[in-house]
Design a protein around this motif. Sequence first.
Motif, PDB file in Angstrom:
ATOM      1  N   LEU A  65       2.943  21.690 -29.034  1.00  0.00           N
ATOM      2  CA  LEU A  65       2.382  22.751 -29.872  1.00  0.00           C
ATOM      3  C   LEU A  65       3.490  23.388 -30.699  1.00  0.00           C
ATOM      4  N   PRO A  66       4.007  22.691 -31.705  1.00  0.00           N
ATOM      5  CA  PRO A  66       5.100  23.268 -32.492  1.00  0.00           C
ATOM      6  C   PRO A  66       4.633  24.500 -33.270  1.00  0.00           C
ATOM      7  N   GLY A  67       5.463  25.514 -33.271  1.00  0.00           N
ATOM      8  CA  GLY A  67       5.134  26.746 -33.989  1.00  0.00           C
ATOM      9  C   GLY A  67       4.067  27.573 -33.309  1.00  0.00           C
ATOM     10  N   ALA A  68       3.838  27.353 -32.019  1.00  0.00           N
ATOM     11  CA  ALA A  68       2.792  28.080 -31.298  1.00  0.00           C
ATOM     12  C   ALA A  68       3.231  29.506 -31.000  1.00  0.00           C
ATOM     13  N   SER A  69       2.245  30.359 -30.821  1.00  0.00           N
ATOM     14  CA  SER A  69       2.477  31.755 -30.461  1.00  0.00           C
ATOM     15  C   SER A  69       1.890  32.030 -29.090  1.00  0.00           C
TER      16      SER A  69
END
Length: 145
Positions: A102-106
Amino acid sequence: MPSALISTEIVIGTLLVVAVVVLATTYLRRRYIAKGLPLTLCGLRRSDTDRWRLGLIRFGDNALEWYTLGGVSLRPRGRWLRQRLLLEAPELLQGADALPLLPGASRVPCSDGDQRFELALQGPAYTALRSWQEASPPGYNVNVA
């Protein structure tokens, strides 16, 4: 010598059949879980000390449901009612907390009454979750004039 060749063919054939069965089961499970509703990849962590677990969330009519990514179970491992679900401000996952799938996940801290947990969502998935949570369920207050 021919027996070694036949044994090798049997092993390779068996591995191919197992691979096809695993892929077909995964595909059919995902289709069954979705049931025509929005479904997205996310991470779930029950507390700060737990590790992230990847899974699928489904935005149902009245509840948010979380399913494990692998396995054959058709039941959700987590279910939170829309009216009780509270979402806090998202924080970008960085460093050791970041999830490679999940790249760039928050990280989104959530609560459902007394139960607290965190979801890891990418930008569009978070927007969809926030919109779903703020919208009224189908059939709710339909006779408002």
